[in-house]
Write an enzyme that holds these catalytic residues in place. Structure first.
Site, short mmCIF file in Angstrom:
data_model
loop_
_atom_site.label_atom_id
_atom_site.label_comp_id
_atom_site.label_asym_id
_atom_site.label_seq_id
_atom_site.Cartn_x
_atom_site.Cartn_y
_atom_site.Cartn_z
N GLU A 112 -0.51 4.73 -0.67
CA GLU A 112 -1.06 6.37 -0.82
C GLU A 112 -0.14 7.27 -0.73
OE1 GLU A 112 -2.53 3.71 0.82
OE2 GLU A 112 -4.75 4.25 1.38
N THR A 143 -3.52 5.77 -22.37
CA THR A 143 -3.59 4.67 -22.22
C THR A 143 -1.63 4.51 -22.25
OG1 THR A 143 -3.97 3.71 -23.94
CG2 THR A 143 -5.68 4.02 -22.09
N LYS A 184 -1.59 0.09 -24.79
CA LYS A 184 -2.33 0.23 -26.77
C LYS A 184 -1.19 0.32 -27.10
CE LYS A 184 -6.74 2.61 -26.10
NZ LYS A 184 -6.85 2.70 -24.91
N ARG A 241 -1.77 -2.71 -18.23
CA ARG A 241 -2.59 -1.77 -18.67
C ARG A 241 -2.50 -0.96 -17.68
NH1 ARG A 241 -7.16 -3.45 -20.83
NH2 ARG A 241 -5.97 -4.59 -22.61
N ASP A 290 -6.08 13.43 -25.10
CA ASP A 290 -5.81 12.34 -24.65
C ASP A 290 -5.46 11.43 -26.65
OD1 ASP A 290 -6.96 9.54 -24.78
OD2 ASP A 290 -8.73 9.38 -24.14
N TYR A 319 0.84 -1.14 -0.19
CA TYR A 319 -0.12 -0.13 -0.57
C TYR A 319 0.52 1.47 0.16
CZ TYR A 319 -5.22 -0.98 -0.08
OH TYR A 319 -6.08 -0.95 -0.35
N1 DSN Z 1 -11.72 0.46 -25.30
C1 DSN Z 1 -10.77 1.06 -26.69
C2 DSN Z 1 -10.94 1.30 -27.81
O1 DSN Z 1 -10.69 0.19 -28.75
O2 DSN Z 1 -10.27 1.94 -28.53
C3 DSN Z 1 -10.91 2.86 -25.52
O3 DSN Z 1 -11.41 2.67 -24.23
#
Ligand code: DSN
Length: 414
Positions: free
Chosen positions: A52, A221, A224, A230, A195, A50
């Site tokens: 925080e 994120t 990707k 993730r 974003d 933990y």
């Molecule tokens: N789920 C993602 C996508 O496929 O673009 C976006 O959050």
């Protein structure tokens, strides 16, 4: 005791999923294969801690090593995106975005984002998401040619007068002009929030323009195009914004940070900072362009007639079959993709007239233009004769053979 002996049910299902990932061609534009090293630290004892707070300012003791880990992740993230402040604690892209809104807006403030059905994201103000419930959301979209018309965005911004403009997309195949968005944001006194979840790996690989110095705040994120674990991240060059973001993420919306994931983000960033990364990012785009050319030669219409990034959006507005039909037929042929709405959509969001295909995962596997062109031909073969299930089964076997020539993971991982 090993997982196999302790929980055979989950062990077996994990191995089935491993087999699925190895046998199929993964073309969901937001998915990728992370490194075994990333998974190694993500599955480590760091999950026990933990922590925080932030490095040097924790609420619990025993944080001396996780402090070092988080500081390394922050420093690597800043270097990667060439910015001054980074928060590496968001558990996901959606929570990163929620944190940005909470930091810079009051409930009821106006935001202007890209329409979900035009390629935007749920968290950019969709009414079913908290971003569209807590804030008053307005939208811009794309023209029938599939491109953002910045003059129209300007006109909408001047009418709406939002406190924040959100740019970035989930299904947009063209370069995003961050400088143009900033110009519009400045004209109406709005924050510009970029974003870049989909294109972050391309940005740091130098094959898509950076949102810095234009955006006030940037989220992404890490799983990707970045190929890390993730999770989410938030970056800025503004000290005041950085402080507000930190408070919004913790204690605003999250509790104890996932230290095993933060360590995995650091490992992923190390990969993103390597020379090899630039080759990967360039190959992702070269592969997407090769896919676009192949499909267009086979008379398939692509939204915006091509691509600048990692994805193509096929339009079936001129066809009898839907995005859902295509998704199912390609699934039967061993290609995983997703149905998607397109500009001028006439079908419901559950059926759609489009299909989104991405190249990040196949590129991670080692596919180059030659293999991608072959995959493009197979996609066209399936769609040309969409009810032919025998053909789908035959192509599935052929593609499995192709996939197995590009080993990504082995059972030794478990
Ligand atoms: N789920 C993602 C996508 O496929 O673009 C976006 O959050």
């Amino acid at each position: 005791m090993s997982l196999e002996h302790f929980d055979k049910e989950i062990f077996d299902l994990t191995n089935k999923e491993l087999q699925r990932q190895c046998d199929h061609l993964e073309m969901i534009a937001s998915e990728n294969f992370t490194l075994p090293e990333v998974m190694e630290v993500m599955g480590s004892i760091l999950t026990n801690k933990y922590a925080e707070g932030y490095p040097g300012k924790r609420y619990y003791g025993g944080c001396e090593f996780v402090d070092e880990i988080e500081n390394i992740a922050i420093e690597r993230c800043k270097k990667l995106f060439n910015c001054q402040y980074a928060n590496v604690q968001p558990n996901s892209g959606s929570q990163a975005n929620q944190g940005v809104y909470m930091a810079l807006l009051q409930p009821g403030d106006k935001i202007l984002g890209m329409d979900l059905s035009h390629g935007g994201h749920l968290t950019h103000g969709a009414k079913v998401s908290s971003s569209g419930k807590v804030y008053e959301s307005f939208f811009y979209g794309v023209e029938l040619d599939g491109r953002i018309n910045y003059e129209k965005v300007r006109q909408i911004a001047h009418i709406v007068k939002p406190k924040m403009i959100v740019c970035g997309a989930s299904a947009y195949a063209r370069v995003i002009d961050f400088a143009k968005f900033r110009e519009i944001a400045d004209e109406v006194g709005a924050y510009l929030f970029a974003d870049i979840a989909h294109i972050a790996g391309l940005v740091v690989g130098g094959v898509h323009p950076s949102p810095f110095p234009h955006a006030h705040v940037v989220s992404s994120t890490t799983h990707k195009t970045l190929r890390g674990p993730r999770g989410g991240i938030i970056m800025t060059n503004d000290e005041e914004i950085a402080k507000k973001i930190n408070s919004a993420i913790f204690p605003g919306i999250q509790g104890g940070p996932l230290m095993h994931v933060i360590a995995a983000k650091a490992v992923g960033f190390k990969f993103n900072l390597s020379d090899e990364w630039k080759n990967y990012a360039k190959q992702v785009v070269d592969n997407a362009k090769a896919l676009a050319q192949t499909l267009m030669k086979r008379n398939y219409k692509l939204v915006s007639d091509g691509t600048d990034n990692h994805l193509v959006l096929m339009s079936f507005l001129d066809r009898e079959f839907s995005g859902k039909d295509a998704d199912i037929a390609l699934g039967n042929a061993g290609i995983t993709a997703n149905k998607n709405t397109v500009p001028g959509e006439k079908r419901s969001p559950f059926i759609t007239s489009g299909l989104r295909l991405g190249t990040p995962a196949l590129t991670a596997r080692g596919f180059k233009e030659q293999q991608i062109q072959l995959v493009g031909e197979k996609i066209a073969d399936v769609l040309d004769d969409i009810d032919n299930t025998a053909l789908q089964a035959k192509i599935k076997e052929e593609l499995k053979e192709l996939a197995h020539q590009f080993i990504i993971y082995t059972k030794a991982l478990f």
